[in-house]
Design a protein around this motif. Structure first.
Motif, mmCIF file in Angstrom:
data_model
loop_
_atom_site.group_PDB
_atom_site.id
_atom_site.type_symbol
_atom_site.label_atom_id
_atom_site.label_comp_id
_atom_site.label_asym_id
_atom_site.label_seq_id
_atom_site.Cartn_x
_atom_site.Cartn_y
_atom_site.Cartn_z
ATOM 1 N N LEU A 147 0.826 -1.213 0.000
ATOM 2 C CA LEU A 147 0.000 0.000 0.000
ATOM 3 C C LEU A 147 0.858 1.259 0.000
ATOM 4 N N GLU A 148 1.955 1.237 0.765
ATOM 5 C CA GLU A 148 2.808 2.438 0.867
ATOM 6 C C GLU A 148 3.227 2.937 -0.507
ATOM 7 N N MET A 149 3.442 1.981 -1.436
ATOM 8 C CA MET A 149 3.931 2.377 -2.755
ATOM 9 C C MET A 149 2.834 2.974 -3.626
ATOM 10 N N VAL A 150 1.636 2.408 -3.591
ATOM 11 C CA VAL A 150 0.628 2.821 -4.574
ATOM 12 C C VAL A 150 -0.615 3.503 -4.002
ATOM 13 N N VAL A 151 -0.880 3.311 -2.713
ATOM 14 C CA VAL A 151 -1.987 4.053 -2.068
ATOM 15 C C VAL A 151 -1.414 4.603 -0.756
ATOM 16 N N PRO A 152 -0.483 5.596 -0.870
ATOM 17 C CA PRO A 152 0.327 5.988 0.289
ATOM 18 C C PRO A 152 -0.482 6.354 1.540
ATOM 19 N N GLU A 153 -1.608 7.019 1.351
ATOM 20 C CA GLU A 153 -2.426 7.429 2.498
ATOM 21 C C GLU A 153 -2.891 6.206 3.310
ATOM 22 N N LEU A 154 -3.211 5.116 2.608
ATOM 23 C CA LEU A 154 -3.619 3.896 3.320
ATOM 24 C C LEU A 154 -2.407 3.177 3.898
ATOM 25 N N GLY A 155 -1.266 3.284 3.224
ATOM 26 C CA GLY A 155 -0.037 2.664 3.729
ATOM 27 C C GLY A 155 0.335 3.193 5.103
ATOM 28 N N ARG A 156 -0.024 4.456 5.371
ATOM 29 C CA ARG A 156 0.312 5.095 6.658
ATOM 30 C C ARG A 156 -0.784 4.915 7.705
ATOM 31 N N ALA A 157 -1.966 4.482 7.288
ATOM 32 C CA ALA A 157 -3.135 4.523 8.175
ATOM 33 C C ALA A 157 -3.075 3.448 9.256
ATOM 34 N N PRO A 158 -3.470 3.782 10.489
ATOM 35 C CA PRO A 158 -3.489 2.771 11.543
ATOM 36 C C PRO A 158 -4.580 1.719 11.316
ATOM 37 N N VAL A 159 -4.353 0.546 11.909
ATOM 38 C CA VAL A 159 -5.321 -0.547 11.785
ATOM 39 C C VAL A 159 -6.458 -0.323 12.779
ATOM 40 N N HIS A 160 -7.684 -0.341 12.307
ATOM 41 C CA HIS A 160 -8.847 -0.223 13.186
ATOM 42 C C HIS A 160 -9.233 -1.600 13.723
ATOM 43 N N ARG A 161 -9.338 -2.583 12.803
ATOM 44 C CA ARG A 161 -9.562 -3.959 13.224
ATOM 45 C C ARG A 161 -9.178 -4.893 12.089
ATOM 46 N N ALA A 162 -9.098 -6.176 12.392
ATOM 47 C CA ALA A 162 -8.716 -7.156 11.368
ATOM 48 C C ALA A 162 -9.373 -8.479 11.712
ATOM 49 N N GLU A 163 -9.638 -9.266 10.691
ATOM 50 C CA GLU A 163 -10.379 -10.510 10.900
ATOM 51 C C GLU A 163 -9.917 -11.568 9.894
ATOM 52 N N VAL A 164 -9.824 -12.796 10.375
ATOM 53 C CA VAL A 164 -9.400 -13.904 9.504
ATOM 54 C C VAL A 164 -10.598 -14.441 8.725
ATOM 55 N N CYS A 165 -10.340 -14.820 7.492
ATOM 56 C CA CYS A 165 -11.352 -15.409 6.611
ATOM 57 C C CYS A 165 -10.652 -16.535 5.840
ATOM 58 N N LEU A 166 -11.399 -17.472 5.312
ATOM 59 C CA LEU A 166 -10.775 -18.639 4.682
ATOM 60 C C LEU A 166 -11.107 -18.766 3.202
ATOM 61 N N TYR A 167 -10.075 -19.046 2.402
ATOM 62 C CA TYR A 167 -10.259 -19.422 1.002
ATOM 63 C C TYR A 167 -10.184 -20.954 0.945
ATOM 64 N N THR A 168 -10.905 -21.559 0.025
ATOM 65 C CA THR A 168 -10.759 -22.999 -0.227
ATOM 66 C C THR A 168 -10.314 -23.137 -1.677
ATOM 67 N N ASN A 169 -9.037 -23.429 -1.872
ATOM 68 C CA ASN A 169 -8.444 -23.374 -3.211
ATOM 69 C C ASN A 169 -8.421 -24.733 -3.900
ATOM 70 N N THR A 170 -8.659 -24.696 -5.212
ATOM 71 C CA THR A 170 -8.401 -25.864 -6.053
ATOM 72 C C THR A 170 -7.041 -25.641 -6.714
ATOM 73 N N PRO A 171 -6.420 -26.679 -7.270
ATOM 74 C CA PRO A 171 -5.112 -26.485 -7.930
ATOM 75 C C PRO A 171 -5.178 -25.493 -9.090
ATOM 76 N N ASP A 172 -6.310 -25.443 -9.818
ATOM 77 C CA ASP A 172 -6.410 -24.523 -10.970
ATOM 78 C C ASP A 172 -7.188 -23.250 -10.631
ATOM 79 N N ARG A 173 -7.603 -23.117 -9.363
ATOM 80 C CA ARG A 173 -8.357 -21.943 -8.883
ATOM 81 C C ARG A 173 -9.721 -21.791 -9.551
ATOM 82 N N ASP A 174 -10.177 -22.811 -10.275
ATOM 83 C CA ASP A 174 -11.557 -22.814 -10.778
ATOM 84 C C ASP A 174 -12.422 -23.558 -9.765
ATOM 85 N N PHE A 175 -13.724 -23.265 -9.760
ATOM 86 C CA PHE A 175 -14.630 -23.840 -8.762
ATOM 87 C C PHE A 175 -14.824 -25.346 -8.973
#
Ligand SMILES: Cc1cc2nc3c(=O)[nH]c(=O)nc-3n(C[C@H](O)[C@H](O)[C@H](O)COP(=O)(O)OP(=O)(O)OC[C@H]3O[C@@H](n4cnc5c(N)ncnc54)[C@H](O)[C@@H]3O)c2cc1C
Length: 396
Positions: free
Chosen positions: A296-324
């Motif tokens: 972010l610092e490189m391309v959206v600098p204002e967000l690169g500097r911004a403090p974290v308000h909150r964060a949450e884990v989420c899960l991807y379920t991947n196939t080898p070819d990334r198709d469903f």
């Protein structure tokens, strides 16, 4: 030949994005639906939480997804009308990266092939229109006006509510353990009951490795981060659309317009650690944010500097070819599966629900799902890749 029973009884296992949509489409076509969900409605342990998801039409992954997403737009609009909930907000999206990279060139290919509204922008124009962004000199961007944001929890609840209104019986806090042939159809077992069924729909999200160990699925941990920039108005939908940056081979990341006049959600797309829904580290640490911040610092600098308000884990379920994986199980064609959405499935959930209803009630669908066949890794001439078991370990 699959025979269509008079009034099919269909059990749907998993009522997240895909299972909720399937329950709705099945119930409104007159099927007798029993939906079984191990957790609560629209919970935050799987893949469909975090307040926002991107929907876009100029699909960089492959043009074959475009007709499906166009149908999803129609179904989102219908659902929105039926529930009077704001489920889809058009904001436009900007896909930024090297002009020959997959994100820009793939989006352009889909846009041209399907004649989708789009505009190609170069760094000077990008900076002038969106001074929040600082693209590299070699970048281009495809702007897509029809893209936008979906509300995932509200969408799951909307499908569940409409399913129940159409007669579906929905059970929460009950886990499907097994199914087997019996009583002329199937018997689906939980800890507390055995349900007879003509058809079964499996939509277990990141718990799929447990119910479908034959599929080569890998669960990936992702962290959604809400940053708090000094001037949040610069990141509201009227000033900046959804954005996605292709910085491969380092990273791909994205951000969505602020919805609360305080925070902006950003996340990496892929590159997270391999895990399982059972053992995932739910806690977020500073290290989780570091690589995202560096980008972010490189391309959206204002967000690169911004403090974290909150964060949450989420899960991807991947196939080898990334198709469903969407189709009937080759070992028992009374069972339809929807799994392996590889981090880009939410936008399709209403059309996946429609497809699952087609498969369960008719044994086939007119939607183009050949690419998503559950047996594509075991067809002659194709070596089956090693399967990822729970915990990300590969069985020997
Ligand atoms: C951080 C993040 C960002 C994303 N961004 C986007 C995006 O911008 N656009 C997009 O289109 N997609 C996006 N995705 C992907 C998308 O959200 C998922 O593909 C989609 O939500 C998957 O839905 P699902 O129904 O397969 O899984 P889920 O919604 O997790 O549902 C599975 C359900 O099955 C239940 N279950 C599991 N096993 C059993 C069992 N044995 N018995 C009963 N119930 C069971 C679970 O409790 C769960 O409720 C993102 C995902 C994440 C994590």
């Amino acid at each position: 030949m699959t025979r269509r029973p008079a009034r099919a009884h269909v059990v749907v296992a998993g009522l997240g994005a895909m299972g909720a949509a399937a329950s709705y489409h099945l119930a409104r076509r007159g099927a007798q639906v029993t939906g079984i969900e191990a957790r609560g409605p629209a919970h935050s342990q799987g893949s469909s939480h975090g307040q926002s998801r991107i929907i876009r039409q100029a699909y960089f992954e492959d043009p074959c997804y475009v007709p499906l997403v166009l149908r999803a737009y129609e179904l989102w609009a219908e659902l929105q009308q039926a529930t009077r909930e704001l489920l889809l907000q058009r904001t436009g999206a900007l896909m930024v990266g090297p002009e020959r990279g997959q994100v820009v060139s793939g989006s352009l290919e889909s846009a041209r092939r399907w004649r989708l509204a789009h505009r190609l922008l170069y760094p000077e124009q990008i900076r002038r229109l969106f001074p929040q962004l600082n693209p590299d000199p070699g970048d281009a961007a495809l702007f897509e006006p029809e893209a936008g944001m979906l509300a995932p929890e509200a969408g799951v609840l909307a499908h569940l509510g409409q399913a129940a209104a159409a007669g579906a019986q929905l059970h929460f806090g009950e886990e499907v353990r097994a199914w087997k042939p019996g009583g002329g159809g199937l018997v689906v077992s939980t800890a507390s009951a055995d349900y007879p069924a003509d058809r079964l729909v499996l939509a277990p999200g990141p718990w799929a490795p447990r119910l479908l160990p034959q599929l080569p699925l890998e669960v990936e941990r992702q962290v959604q981060v809400w940053l708090e920039p000094t001037d949040v108005s610069a990141f509201e939908a009227r000033r900046l659309p959804v954005f996605l940056f292709d910085r491969e081979p380092r990273a791909t990341f994205y951000g969505l317009p602020s919805q609360d006049r305080r925070t902006v959600k950003v996340a990496l797309h892929h590159g997270g650690e391999t895990t399982s829904a059972e053992d995932v580290r739910r806690q977020v640490t500073e290290a989780d944010v570091t690589s995202l911040r560096r980008e972010l610092e490189m391309v959206v600098p204002e967000l690169g500097r911004a403090p974290v308000h909150r964060a949450e884990v989420c899960l991807y379920t991947n196939t080898p070819d990334r198709d469903f994986v969407v189709g009937l199980l080759p070992e028992d064609r009374r069972v339809a599966v929807a799994a392996g959405f590889s981090g880009h499935g939410y936008k399709f959930s209403p059309v996946v629900g429609e497809i699952l209803a087609d498969l369960a009630l008719h044994g086939s669908t007119d939607h183009p799902i050949e690419r998503f066949r559950p047996d594509r890794w075991s067809r002659p001439g194709q070596a089956a890749p090693p399967a990822a078991g729970p915990g990300g370990t590969r069985p020997g």
